[in-house]
Design an enzyme around this catalytic site. Structure first.
Site, PDB file in Angstrom:
ATOM      1  N   LYS A  42       0.807  -1.198   0.000  1.00 30.58           N
ATOM      2  CA  LYS A  42       0.000   0.000   0.000  1.00 30.58           C
ATOM      3  C   LYS A  42       0.850   1.262   0.000  1.00 30.58           C
ATOM      4  O   LYS A  42       0.359   2.339  -0.299  1.00 30.58           O
ATOM      5  CB  LYS A  42      -0.887   0.034   1.267  1.00 30.58           C
ATOM      6  CG  LYS A  42      -1.846  -1.119   1.369  1.00 30.58           C
ATOM      7  CD  LYS A  42      -2.638  -1.019   2.699  1.00 30.58           C
ATOM      8  CE  LYS A  42      -2.452  -2.292   3.437  1.00 30.58           C
ATOM      9  NZ  LYS A  42      -3.121  -2.358   4.721  1.00 30.58           N
ATOM     10  N   GLU A  98       7.645   2.537  -5.916  1.00 30.15           N
ATOM     11  CA  GLU A  98       7.777   2.143  -4.515  1.00 30.15           C
ATOM     12  C   GLU A  98       7.840   3.368  -3.607  1.00 30.15           C
ATOM     13  O   GLU A  98       8.239   4.452  -4.037  1.00 30.15           O
ATOM     14  CB  GLU A  98       9.073   1.344  -4.320  1.00 30.15           C
ATOM     15  CG  GLU A  98       8.873  -0.138  -4.097  1.00 30.15           C
ATOM     16  CD  GLU A  98       8.300  -0.509  -2.729  1.00 30.15           C
ATOM     17  OE1 GLU A  98       7.565   0.292  -2.116  1.00 30.15           O
ATOM     18  OE2 GLU A  98       8.589  -1.627  -2.275  1.00 30.15           O
ATOM     19  N   ASP A 102      14.650  -0.180   0.806  1.00 33.01           N
ATOM     20  CA  ASP A 102      15.365  -0.349   2.072  1.00 33.01           C
ATOM     21  C   ASP A 102      16.421  -1.442   1.901  1.00 33.01           C
ATOM     22  O   ASP A 102      17.472  -1.193   1.328  1.00 33.01           O
ATOM     23  CB  ASP A 102      14.314  -0.677   3.146  1.00 33.01           C
ATOM     24  CG  ASP A 102      14.870  -0.771   4.551  1.00 33.01           C
ATOM     25  OD1 ASP A 102      15.903  -0.131   4.830  1.00 33.01           O
ATOM     26  OD2 ASP A 102      14.276  -1.474   5.391  1.00 33.01           O
ATOM     27  N   LYS A 130      17.107   4.147   1.079  1.00 38.87           N
ATOM     28  CA  LYS A 130      17.880   4.013   2.325  1.00 38.87           C
ATOM     29  C   LYS A 130      19.051   3.073   2.042  1.00 38.87           C
ATOM     30  O   LYS A 130      19.039   1.919   2.448  1.00 38.87           O
ATOM     31  CB  LYS A 130      16.953   3.389   3.376  1.00 38.87           C
ATOM     32  CG  LYS A 130      17.049   3.950   4.766  1.00 38.87           C
ATOM     33  CD  LYS A 130      16.308   3.051   5.739  1.00 38.87           C
ATOM     34  CE  LYS A 130      14.977   3.596   6.188  1.00 38.87           C
ATOM     35  NZ  LYS A 130      14.314   2.681   7.154  1.00 38.87           N
ATOM     36  N   PHE A 151      13.720   5.051  10.901  1.00 38.91           N
ATOM     37  CA  PHE A 151      12.394   4.615  10.462  1.00 38.91           C
ATOM     38  C   PHE A 151      11.516   5.825  10.193  1.00 38.91           C
ATOM     39  O   PHE A 151      11.239   6.626  11.084  1.00 38.91           O
ATOM     40  CB  PHE A 151      11.745   3.681  11.482  1.00 38.91           C
ATOM     41  CG  PHE A 151      10.653   2.866  10.853  1.00 38.91           C
ATOM     42  CD1 PHE A 151      10.951   1.729  10.106  1.00 38.91           C
ATOM     43  CD2 PHE A 151       9.327   3.262  10.955  1.00 38.91           C
ATOM     44  CE1 PHE A 151       9.951   0.995   9.483  1.00 38.91           C
ATOM     45  CE2 PHE A 151       8.315   2.538  10.334  1.00 38.91           C
ATOM     46  CZ  PHE A 151       8.635   1.404   9.602  1.00 38.91           C
ATOM     47  N   VAL A 152      11.068   5.952   8.949  1.00 41.55           N
ATOM     48  CA  VAL A 152      10.294   7.123   8.537  1.00 41.55           C
ATOM     49  C   VAL A 152       8.849   6.757   8.237  1.00 41.55           C
ATOM     50  O   VAL A 152       8.560   5.637   7.813  1.00 41.55           O
ATOM     51  CB  VAL A 152      10.945   7.810   7.319  1.00 41.55           C
ATOM     52  CG1 VAL A 152      12.341   8.306   7.664  1.00 41.55           C
ATOM     53  CG2 VAL A 152      11.012   6.872   6.125  1.00 41.55           C
ATOM     54  N   ASP A 158       3.986   3.705   6.505  1.00 38.54           N
ATOM     55  CA  ASP A 158       3.317   3.425   7.772  1.00 38.54           C
ATOM     56  C   ASP A 158       4.242   2.833   8.825  1.00 38.54           C
ATOM     57  O   ASP A 158       5.324   2.329   8.521  1.00 38.54           O
ATOM     58  CB  ASP A 158       2.188   2.412   7.549  1.00 38.54           C
ATOM     59  CG  ASP A 158       2.729   1.000   7.315  1.00 38.54           C
ATOM     60  OD1 ASP A 158       3.613   0.836   6.443  1.00 38.54           O
ATOM     61  OD2 ASP A 158       2.309   0.070   8.025  1.00 38.54           O
ATOM     62  N   ARG A 164       0.016   6.752   7.498  1.00 34.74           N
ATOM     63  CA  ARG A 164       0.062   6.818   6.035  1.00 34.74           C
ATOM     64  C   ARG A 164      -0.533   8.125   5.521  1.00 34.74           C
ATOM     65  O   ARG A 164      -0.173   8.604   4.452  1.00 34.74           O
ATOM     66  CB  ARG A 164      -0.721   5.655   5.411  1.00 34.74           C
ATOM     67  CG  ARG A 164      -0.095   4.279   5.589  1.00 34.74           C
ATOM     68  CD  ARG A 164      -0.759   3.279   4.656  1.00 34.74           C
ATOM     69  NE  ARG A 164      -0.520   1.885   5.019  1.00 34.74           N
ATOM     70  CZ  ARG A 164       0.540   1.163   4.640  1.00 34.74           C
ATOM     71  NH1 ARG A 164       1.483   1.727   3.931  1.00 34.74           N
ATOM     72  NH2 ARG A 164       0.663  -0.092   4.997  1.00 34.74           N
TER      73      ARG A 164
HETATM   74  P1  IMP Z   1      12.858  -3.830   1.559  1.00 36.96           P
HETATM   75  O1  IMP Z   1      12.491  -5.157   0.966  1.00 36.96           O
HETATM   76  O2  IMP Z   1      13.642  -4.011   2.824  1.00 36.96           O
HETATM   77  O3  IMP Z   1      13.553  -2.913   0.603  1.00 36.96           O
HETATM   78  O4  IMP Z   1      11.507  -3.236   2.076  1.00 36.96           O
HETATM   79  C1  IMP Z   1      10.801  -2.275   1.446  1.00 36.96           C
HETATM   80  C2  IMP Z   1       9.503  -2.060   2.166  1.00 36.96           C
HETATM   81  O5  IMP Z   1       9.690  -2.018   3.582  1.00 36.96           O
HETATM   82  C3  IMP Z   1       8.914  -0.712   1.815  1.00 36.96           C
HETATM   83  O6  IMP Z   1       8.071  -0.823   0.705  1.00 36.96           O
HETATM   84  C4  IMP Z   1       8.186  -0.329   3.082  1.00 36.96           C
HETATM   85  O7  IMP Z   1       6.880  -0.853   3.048  1.00 36.96           O
HETATM   86  C5  IMP Z   1       8.955  -0.988   4.187  1.00 36.96           C
HETATM   87  N1  IMP Z   1       9.879  -0.034   4.842  1.00 36.96           N
HETATM   88  C6  IMP Z   1      11.227  -0.036   4.814  1.00 36.96           C
HETATM   89  N2  IMP Z   1      11.755   0.971   5.513  1.00 36.96           N
HETATM   90  C7  IMP Z   1      10.701   1.661   6.003  1.00 36.96           C
HETATM   91  C8  IMP Z   1      10.581   2.863   6.805  1.00 36.96           C
HETATM   92  O8  IMP Z   1      11.562   3.511   7.217  1.00 36.96           O
HETATM   93  N3  IMP Z   1       9.320   3.261   7.084  1.00 36.96           N
HETATM   94  C9  IMP Z   1       8.197   2.604   6.656  1.00 36.96           C
HETATM   95  N4  IMP Z   1       8.263   1.498   5.898  1.00 36.96           N
HETATM   96  C10 IMP Z   1       9.513   1.024   5.583  1.00 36.96           C
HETATM   97 MG    MG Z   2       5.929  -0.740   0.626  1.00 35.22          MG
END
Ligand code: IMP
Ligand code: MG
Length: 178
Positions: A42, A98, A102, A130, A151-152, A158, A164
């Protein structure tokens, strides 16, 4: 909700300006083609809605839902597709939308998954990046802002499904999730 933020990183105005630039850049790069924007729900919903209004070329819109964090602030490492695309993407130029890149686990999986559908190309636009936490080899073509390892929340992002609807993006106070 604002009281739960440690500090604001990007105001509504900052975001509007940056999203406009991203939309213009994509419109230029994809001129003459008709890309399909694939939003990852979402988190993408607010960014995608605003970005689409800044894209001036013909394009399509679709969405996917993938599992990610649950209510934790750390990724589980496992990716599951909850909702798939609603169309054939053979020969299409796909642009994944996206909220935040992260560890890269989600987008690495998704990029591979979509490439198996024989699109003409796959690229990524992410509002936030990030890079410090990257574990998978994935690179976004378009990045709104590079953020530190905090964490943002807000503007679609969210914590446990909250925040959100904040129009700005800020760092969540650690005491909220610890
Ligand atoms: P990744 O697979 O670790 O790159 O995760 C990406 C997903 O993790 C994003 O689409 C977010 O939903 C969630 N996410 C990662 N970091 C944050 C954050 O700082 N705040 C909120 N959601 C995050
Ligand atoms: Mg996401």
């Amino acid at each position: 909700m604002m009281n739960d933020l440690q500090n604001i990183l990007y105001s509504e105005e900052d975001i509007r300006r940056r999203v406009r630039e991203l939309g213009a850049e994509i419109s230029r790069d994809y001129a003459g083609r008709e890309p399909l924007f694939v939003g990852v729900l979402k988190g993408c919903f607010m960014f995608m809605a605003d970005l689409m209004r800044e894209v001036t070329i013909p394009c399509g819109v679709d969405f996917m839902v993938v599992s990610s964090y649950g209510s934790s602030t750390k990724t589980s490492g496992a990716v599951e597709i909850i909702k798939d695309l609603s169309q054939d993407v053979t020969g299409r130029d796909l642009i994944i939308v996206e909220d935040i890149l992260d560890t890269g686990v989600t987008l690495n999986y998704l990029t591979g998954y979509l490439k198996n559908r024989h699109p003409a190309s796959v690229s990524i636009v992410t509002l936030l990046d990030k890079p410090e936490r990257r574990r998978a080899d994935v690179q976004a073509k378009y990045i709104g802002y590079v953020v530190p390892d905090e964490f943002v929340v807000g503007y679609g992002l969210d914590y446990a499904e909250k925040y959100r609807n904040l129009p700005c993006i800020g760092v969540l106070k650690p005491e909220i999730y610890s």
